[in-house]
Structures are given as C-alpha cells and as structure tokens.
Design a protein around this motif. Structure first.
Motif, PDB file in Angstrom:
ATOM      1  N   VAL A  61      -5.920   4.284   3.993  1.00  0.00           N
ATOM      2  CA  VAL A  61      -5.681   5.674   3.577  1.00  0.00           C
ATOM      3  C   VAL A  61      -4.736   5.711   2.373  1.00  0.00           C
ATOM      4  O   VAL A  61      -4.978   6.415   1.387  1.00  0.00           O
ATOM      5  CB  VAL A  61      -5.104   6.484   4.762  1.00  0.00           C
ATOM      6  N   GLN A  62      -3.654   4.921   2.436  1.00  0.00           N
ATOM      7  CA  GLN A  62      -2.683   4.972   1.331  1.00  0.00           C
ATOM      8  C   GLN A  62      -3.290   4.418   0.042  1.00  0.00           C
ATOM      9  O   GLN A  62      -3.039   4.939  -1.043  1.00  0.00           O
ATOM     10  CB  GLN A  62      -1.408   4.220   1.716  1.00  0.00           C
TER      11      GLN A  62
ATOM     12  N   PRO B 237      -7.628  -5.542   0.714  1.00  0.00           N
ATOM     13  CA  PRO B 237      -6.982  -4.925   1.881  1.00  0.00           C
ATOM     14  C   PRO B 237      -7.673  -3.624   2.307  1.00  0.00           C
ATOM     15  O   PRO B 237      -8.182  -2.917   1.436  1.00  0.00           O
ATOM     16  CB  PRO B 237      -5.562  -4.633   1.391  1.00  0.00           C
ATOM     17  N   PRO B 238      -7.637  -3.283   3.582  1.00  0.00           N
ATOM     18  CA  PRO B 238      -7.018  -4.057   4.654  1.00  0.00           C
ATOM     19  C   PRO B 238      -7.868  -5.273   5.022  1.00  0.00           C
ATOM     20  O   PRO B 238      -9.096  -5.188   5.027  1.00  0.00           O
ATOM     21  CB  PRO B 238      -6.977  -3.065   5.823  1.00  0.00           C
ATOM     22  N   HIS B 239      -7.214  -6.368   5.338  1.00  0.00           N
ATOM     23  CA  HIS B 239      -7.917  -7.610   5.693  1.00  0.00           C
ATOM     24  C   HIS B 239      -7.185  -8.282   6.852  1.00  0.00           C
ATOM     25  O   HIS B 239      -6.123  -7.804   7.272  1.00  0.00           O
ATOM     26  CB  HIS B 239      -8.001  -8.540   4.473  1.00  0.00           C
ATOM     27  N   ASP B 240      -7.755  -9.370   7.340  1.00  0.00           N
ATOM     28  CA  ASP B 240      -7.136 -10.009   8.512  1.00  0.00           C
ATOM     29  C   ASP B 240      -6.538 -11.382   8.181  1.00  0.00           C
ATOM     30  O   ASP B 240      -6.465 -12.253   9.037  1.00  0.00           O
ATOM     31  CB  ASP B 240      -8.134 -10.100   9.674  1.00  0.00           C
ATOM     32  N   GLN B 241      -6.104 -11.541   6.938  1.00  0.00           N
ATOM     33  CA  GLN B 241      -5.542 -12.842   6.531  1.00  0.00           C
ATOM     34  C   GLN B 241      -4.013 -12.823   6.433  1.00  0.00           C
ATOM     35  O   GLN B 241      -3.399 -13.840   6.168  1.00  0.00           O
ATOM     36  CB  GLN B 241      -6.119 -13.256   5.170  1.00  0.00           C
TER      37      GLN B 241
ATOM     38  N   SER C 201      -5.713  13.058   4.872  1.00  0.00           N
ATOM     39  CA  SER C 201      -6.917  12.230   4.966  1.00  0.00           C
ATOM     40  C   SER C 201      -7.828  12.617   6.124  1.00  0.00           C
ATOM     41  O   SER C 201      -9.007  12.258   6.136  1.00  0.00           O
ATOM     42  CB  SER C 201      -6.509  10.763   5.162  1.00  0.00           C
ATOM     43  N   GLY C 202      -7.278  13.268   7.132  1.00  0.00           N
ATOM     44  CA  GLY C 202      -8.059  13.549   8.345  1.00  0.00           C
ATOM     45  C   GLY C 202      -8.162  12.352   9.267  1.00  0.00           C
ATOM     46  O   GLY C 202      -8.816  12.424  10.313  1.00  0.00           O
ATOM     47  N   ALA C 203      -7.535  11.232   8.923  1.00  0.00           N
ATOM     48  CA  ALA C 203      -7.641  10.022   9.753  1.00  0.00           C
ATOM     49  C   ALA C 203      -6.443   9.945  10.706  1.00  0.00           C
ATOM     50  O   ALA C 203      -5.303  10.011  10.252  1.00  0.00           O
ATOM     51  CB  ALA C 203      -7.657   8.783   8.862  1.00  0.00           C
TER      52      ALA C 203
ATOM     53  N   ALA D 279       0.848  -1.206   0.000  1.00  0.00           N
ATOM     54  CA  ALA D 279       0.000   0.000   0.000  1.00  0.00           C
ATOM     55  C   ALA D 279       0.876   1.247   0.000  1.00  0.00           C
ATOM     56  O   ALA D 279       0.612   2.216  -0.725  1.00  0.00           O
ATOM     57  CB  ALA D 279      -0.928  -0.010   1.220  1.00  0.00           C
ATOM     58  N   ALA D 280       1.944   1.207   0.808  1.00  0.00           N
ATOM     59  CA  ALA D 280       2.843   2.370   0.869  1.00  0.00           C
ATOM     60  C   ALA D 280       3.531   2.586  -0.478  1.00  0.00           C
ATOM     61  O   ALA D 280       3.674   3.721  -0.948  1.00  0.00           O
ATOM     62  CB  ALA D 280       3.880   2.155   1.967  1.00  0.00           C
ATOM     63  N   THR D 281       3.940   1.487  -1.112  1.00  0.00           N
ATOM     64  CA  THR D 281       4.683   1.603  -2.379  1.00  0.00           C
ATOM     65  C   THR D 281       3.773   2.106  -3.499  1.00  0.00           C
ATOM     66  O   THR D 281       4.150   2.996  -4.275  1.00  0.00           O
ATOM     67  CB  THR D 281       5.291   0.233  -2.740  1.00  0.00           C
TER      68      THR D 281
END
Ligand code: FAD
Length: 392
Positions: A162-163, A36-40, A78-80, A15-17
């Motif tokens: 966000v990214q 994503p985002p996910h929990d796997q 983003s405000g987050a 995500a960052a890249t």
C-alpha cells in the motif's frame, strides 16, 4: 538521474520512508534488489504483532502510537485492512522476571509503561486468565497476564504494498529488481551505483535490512548480526477455541531465548495458528540463509510450545517459513548518520521488533528531512560512539 533523496531498500522501513517523503512532494526514488513485498528479507509471513506499551523502552511508545494512527490513515486511503486490533495477552510468572529484547523484566516494564502513557490494559491473575482466555493452558497458578485491547497484528506485505503504491501515485520513482552495489559521497551528495547505472542524491536513506552491514561497511559489520528465525503454522482441530476476538500472545518463559514464544489467532478464512520463538544463536550471511525447515524443528516447536499450552491445535503443520532478525548488541534500533559516508542516513537494524514502528519511523525521517516541527524523537537510536570505537 538526480533525486533529492534516494531510499535504498523498500521493505518495512524503506516503503514507509519513500511514501512519507513522496506525499510531502519531495523528489524521491526508492531502489530495491527484489520486488517488494517479497519473502527474502525480514517482512514476510502474513502478520506482525503490534503493541502500544513497548517493553523494549519508553522511546518506542510514541512510535508505536504513531504507527497505529498512520495505518488507520493508510486503510482509509487504500481500502486495504492493515491493522487488526484483536488485543494482546502477555503471560509471565509473578515469581520471576523474564528477559525480552534486552529488557530484564519485559512484562513488568510493559505494564509500567502502559501506566505511565495511559494505555488501556488489564492485569490478570491465573483464575482470570483461565476464565477469559481458555485457549491458553498449562501455565502455573503464579501466572500473571497483561492484556492490552488496543494491540493486535499488522499485515506486513500489505502495508508495504500500500505504501509503495501510494508513494508512486504521489510521484516517487521506484526501481525494483535493482541492487545497489555501492555508495560514495561526493561534494554535494551521494553517488548510488546500482545494477541499472549510477544515480545521485542529496541524501540517501539506507533501509537495507539484513544486508545493511554488507552495503554500509564501516562499523556496521561488527554491530549487526543476522539471525535466522522460523515461523510455523499448525492446523486447528477445534477452531471454536479461537473466537474472532482471540488475541495475539506472548508467552514469556525460562532463561533461554527459545523458551518464550509468541503467536497469532487464525487469520479470517484460515484454520491455523502461526507460532514462533526467537533464535539468537544461529547467525549468518544474509546471502546464504538456510530457508529449509526440518522435521526435528517442527517437532520441537510443537512439543515445547503447543502441546499442553494451546488448546485445540493439532500437530499437522500447514506451512513454515524462514525469516531473519538483524540485531544490534543491545537489541535497540540504530538510526543515525553513517560515520564515514556523509549524506547517508542508516536505518533499520531493527532487532526483531521493528515492524510495529516502521510507519512512524518513515514519517519521522520525512518530517526531519522537510524540517517540519513535531516529529517523533529518534535520538534514542543514535549510533553509540563508544560501542563503535570498541569494535575497532
Ligand atoms: C520471524 C520474524 C518475526 C517478527 N515479528 C515481529 C513482530 O511480531 N512485531 C514487530 O514489530 N516486528 C517483528 N519482526 C521484526 C520486523 O519484521 C523487522 O524489524 C522489519 O520487518 C525489518 O524491516 P526492514 O525494512 O529493516 O527490512 P526488510 O523489510 O527486509 O527490507 C530491507 C529491504 O532492503 C532491500 N535491500 C537490501 N540490500 C539492498 C541493496 N544492496 N540494494 C537494493 N535493495 C536492497 C531488500 O531487498 C529488502 O526489500 C519480526 C521479524 C521476523 C523475521
């Protein structure tokens, strides 16, 4: 469809890249087997500790500092809220050096790097720890504390979300729920075969986390080990013990990896603390991770790490999650060209300490791709050719 760059895997590093490439105007696509985002994978569970003096080694310090800067930029865009600088307390025993993530004296190295990089910190004796942080109990009179006020926690799922959103707004094409099945180099690029057809790219940046070895082949199955971890949330009986500025903590102890633990203060609006240890014994296939939590593990965690060590925390388990570390033999990162797949950059076997560096690694990769000057130095994370030939 052809792209300049395809990023495979859109977790912490992907995500960052993809974000950093897209904001620089690169024609980039991001592909992930889930949404994503996910929990796997390795980037869920609400919080990740971030520090600035990085006991894993000096090469990581500029990355952590850059990540903090980027998260503040992302918050403004983003405000987050992403980074909570609530401080970090590391407790150890002055009579013994405790190993952590491949460093023989983790607390000593952390303090030494704080000094050499000018990172604000306090060194505390047992009486000072008791006075400033009464929620921690049961340590010896030889306890020493390293407190770093600029450390804290980052919100992994939110940072990824966000990214990815900003990447998409900047023109990135994102393909969630699209597993990459294989990759092959051809003259001029890389073919990426996915469940939705074949894409081509001049360069692929592979950030496949715990699936890296399966996807990449070559030396990687011998270098990467996937270890199941467990996260536990225990309810507070006395929430007032954990004031809003209560720090994240690392309690270094004993010789075994499971002797030390780390944890977080309650998140706003929650009445529980999250706590975990590290496990390097159980390793397995990323497609068959046991995600169940058994009561014996809950009891062991409470008895060994909570009872008598954290005041005001009940035995009541509110939540638990399984997650995975992907570790290299020396616990360091591995960021380099694939030795057998020209055009493929391999990222993210980040050995259980990667999240805090992910934003900066994404930026450095994008800057290298765009041939910008001043990018963070990633050369310390190159594939060790000697280790590779030893695995053959
Ligand atoms: C329990 C736990 C606690 C941790 N605590 C900390 C901490 O306190 N501080 C810290 O800095 N770090 C911590 N870490 C480490 C950090 O979270 C990881 O290093 C980081 O999240 C790994 O990111 P990643 O991008 O490599 O993997 P992931 O975020 O898992 O992303 C990999 C992505 O690749 C995708 N993918 C894989 N294969 C394919 C394929 N074939 N096709 C398409 N997509 C694919 C996956 O779906 C996934 O989205 C912790 C890790 C765990 C598990």
């Amino acid at each position: 469809m052809h792209y300049d760059v395809i990023v495979v895997g859109l977790g912490a590093f992907g995500a960052a890249t993809v974000y950093q490439l897209a904001r620089r105007g690169v024609n980039v696509a991001g592909v992930d087997r889930f949404s994503p985002p996910h929990d796997q994978g390795s980037s869920h569970g609400d919080t990740r500790i971030t520090r600035q003096a990085i006991g894993e080694g000096a090469a990581y310090v500029p990355l952590a500092l850059n990540s903090h800067r980027i998260w503040r930029e992302l918050e403004a865009l983003s405000g987050a809220p992403l980074l909570e600088a609530c401080g970090m307390l590391m407790l150890s025993d002055s009579r013994v050096a405790t190993r952590g993530h491949g460093t023989a004296d983790f607390a000593g190295e952390t303090a030494a790097l704080a000094r050499s990089f000018g990172i604000e910190h306090d060194l505390l004796n047992a009486a000072e720890i008791a006075q400033r942080f009464p929620q921690f109990t049961g340590y010896s009179s030889h306890a020493v504390g390293y407190y770093e006020p600029g450390a804290g926690y980052v919100r992994p799922e939110r940072a990824i979300e966000v990214q990815l959103k900003l990447a998409q707004q900047a023109g990135a094409a994102l393909y969630p729920n699209t597993p990459v099945l294989s990759m092959e180099a051809y003259d001029g690029g890389v073919r990426v075969h996915t469940s939705a057809g074949t894409f081509t790219a001049g360069r692929v940046i592979s950030c496949a986390g715990m699936w890296s070895a399966k996807l990449l082949g070559g030396p990687f199955p011998s270098l990467l080990k996937v270890c199941r971890q467990q996260l536990f949330w225990f309810e507070l009986d006395e929430p007032e013990r954990f004031a809003p500025d209560s720090p994240v903590y690392i309690l270094l102890d004993g010789d075994a990896d499971t002797d030390s633990c780390y944890g977080f203060p309650p998140l706003p609006g929650e009445n529980a603390i999250k706590i975990a240890t590290e496990n390097y014994a159980d390793s397995g296939d990323p497609d068959h991770i046991d995600r169940s939590i058994n009561q014996a593990d809950v009891d062991a965690m409470y008895e060994q790490h909570v009872a008598g060590r954290l005041a005001g925390v009940s035995r009541r388990l509110l939540r638990a999650k399984a997650c995975t570390y992907t570790i290299t033999p020396d616990f360091n990162f591995l960021i380099d060209e694939h030795p057998q797949l020209p055009g493929v950059t391999v990222v993210s076997a980040c050995s259980g300490h990667g999240f805090k560096h992910s934003a900066a690694v994404g930026e450095a990769l994008a800057m290298h791709y765009c041939r910008e000057t001043g990018a963070a130095d990633l050369s310390a994370f190159r594939l060790n050719k000697a280790a590779v030939s030893a695995t053959r």
